[in-house]
Design a protein around this motif. Structure first.
Motif, short mmCIF file in Angstrom:
data_model
loop_
_atom_site.label_atom_id
_atom_site.label_comp_id
_atom_site.label_asym_id
_atom_site.label_seq_id
_atom_site.Cartn_x
_atom_site.Cartn_y
_atom_site.Cartn_z
N GLU A 189 0.88 -1.12 0.08
CA GLU A 189 -0.11 0.02 -0.08
C GLU A 189 0.92 1.18 0.05
O GLU A 189 0.51 2.15 -0.52
N TYR A 190 2.15 1.20 0.54
CA TYR A 190 2.66 2.29 0.37
C TYR A 190 3.21 2.61 -0.69
O TYR A 190 3.68 3.81 -1.09
N GLU A 191 3.90 1.81 -1.44
CA GLU A 191 4.38 1.95 -2.75
C GLU A 191 3.20 2.35 -3.79
O GLU A 191 3.25 3.26 -4.64
N VAL A 192 1.84 1.74 -3.41
CA VAL A 192 0.87 2.31 -4.37
C VAL A 192 0.58 3.68 -4.18
O VAL A 192 0.44 4.45 -5.23
N GLU A 193 0.74 4.16 -2.89
CA GLU A 193 0.63 5.64 -2.72
C GLU A 193 1.64 6.56 -3.23
O GLU A 193 1.41 7.43 -3.65
N SER A 194 2.81 5.89 -2.85
CA SER A 194 3.95 6.59 -3.60
C SER A 194 4.20 6.96 -5.10
O SER A 194 4.29 8.04 -5.50
N GLN A 195 3.63 5.82 -5.82
CA GLN A 195 3.68 5.85 -7.02
C GLN A 195 2.63 6.71 -7.75
O GLN A 195 2.71 7.35 -8.73
N GLY A 196 1.60 7.22 -6.97
CA GLY A 196 0.43 7.73 -7.30
C GLY A 196 0.95 9.29 -7.02
O GLY A 196 0.11 10.17 -7.67
N ARG A 197 1.63 9.55 -6.13
CA ARG A 197 1.74 10.91 -5.55
C ARG A 197 3.52 11.39 -6.23
O ARG A 197 3.47 12.65 -6.51
N LYS A 198 4.48 10.37 -6.41
CA LYS A 198 5.56 11.22 -6.75
C LYS A 198 5.79 11.43 -8.28
O LYS A 198 5.09 10.39 -9.16
#
Length: 294
Positions: A189-198
């Protein structure tokens, strides 16, 4: 406070200094009032993201200066009201308020490059805004500029003009590398959020001043980013040979992993530059070792 870690020829740090997951590694205990002091015994710099959202009081910044180790450097972000809302125009009051806080850190010898992080809609038509802004800033403070619009990565006139401008005003270009993050589908879930934001922008290795700043965006599986990390250790080793003083910030989708990314980067950099001293045991690691003796 005296700096307990050996002096390094570059500044290594994380995007935050407050993270609950670091208790027992970076931090010696759960008391938040001691976390900054512990962090500054482990790393030489930190990204100050909080100033992007709201400015602290002068008393708080003085406390940061007092609690941090000698030789530590804060790399604070300019407020979003200046960079994102006003796009560097008619933002004198907000800029002066921020600069007054930088003065506190400069007087304490704790000031690193302050980051002017520009939004993805800051395109080539706004480059004059940046020049006017940089021209008006006091020269005694160090600055670094991050751009995210495609215009600045086209290897054409705009990118050349941008780099030349930074060189003229002695500002460093922030070198953002999110290749590791986007190298594979998200695994949690952390990488999902990060890929959507960075942002997913082309990587650059451009030097425009004396302290190139790298923001390395890793994954939560630290070992999976080694090939990009080794590319950067070669670059940083070359910079050090040129007498430059880089700032290298290690990000991870889960902040709990960021110190491990930093430690691995430093260890692999030593393989290229054996004269660099190793990182010391972090405050939390020292406690763990002491407890294991009993």
């Amino acid at each position: 406070m005296k700096l307990l870690m050996p002096a390094l020829p570059y500044y290594l740090g994380c995007p935050v200094w407050n993270c609950d997951a670091w208790v027992g590694t970076v931090y010696a205990g759960k008391s938040r009032s001691k976390w900054l002091a512990d962090y500054t015994q482990a790393f030489g710099t930190v990204e100050g993201n909080s100033t992007f959202y709201a400015l602290p009081t002068a008393d708080i910044v003085k406390r940061w200066a007092d609690e941090s180790a000698d030789g530590f450097r804060f790399a604070l972000k300019f407020p979003r009201t200046v960079t994102h809302d006003k796009l560097l125009v008619d933002a004198n009051a907000e800029t002066e308020a921020f600069l007054s806080l930088l003065s506190i850190l400069k007087e304490a010898d704790k000031l690193g490059p302050s980051m002017i992080q520009l939004p993805p809609y800051f395109d080539a038509t706004k480059l004059d805004n940046l020049e006017a802004f940089l021209a008006a800033l006091p020269r005694e403070f160090p600055y670094a500029v991050e751009v995210r619009h495609d215009d600045y990565f086209a290897e054409g006139g705009t990118e050349q003009a941008f780099d030349a401008m930074l060189h003229e005003y002695r500002a460093d270009r922030v070198l953002f590398d999110s290749r590791p993050l986007f190298s594979a589908p998200a695994t949690d879930e952390y990488e999902v959020e990060s890929q959507g934001r960075k942002p997913k922008v082309p990587v650059r290795f451009t030097v425009t001043n004396t302290s190139p700043m790298v923001r390395f965006i890793a994954r939560n599986d630290v070992a999976s980013v080694v090939r990009w990390m080794d590319e950067w250790t070669a670059v940083v080793a070359d910079w050090l040979a040129q007498g430059l003083t880089p700032y290298f910030f290690t990000h991870a989708p889960n902040n709990a992993v960021a110190p491990a990314v930093a430690a691995l980067f430093h260890a692999r950099l030593i393989e290229r530059v054996p004269t660099i001293p190793p990182l010391p045991a972090w405050p939390g690691q020292k406690v763990q070792r002491q407890q294991s003796l009993f």
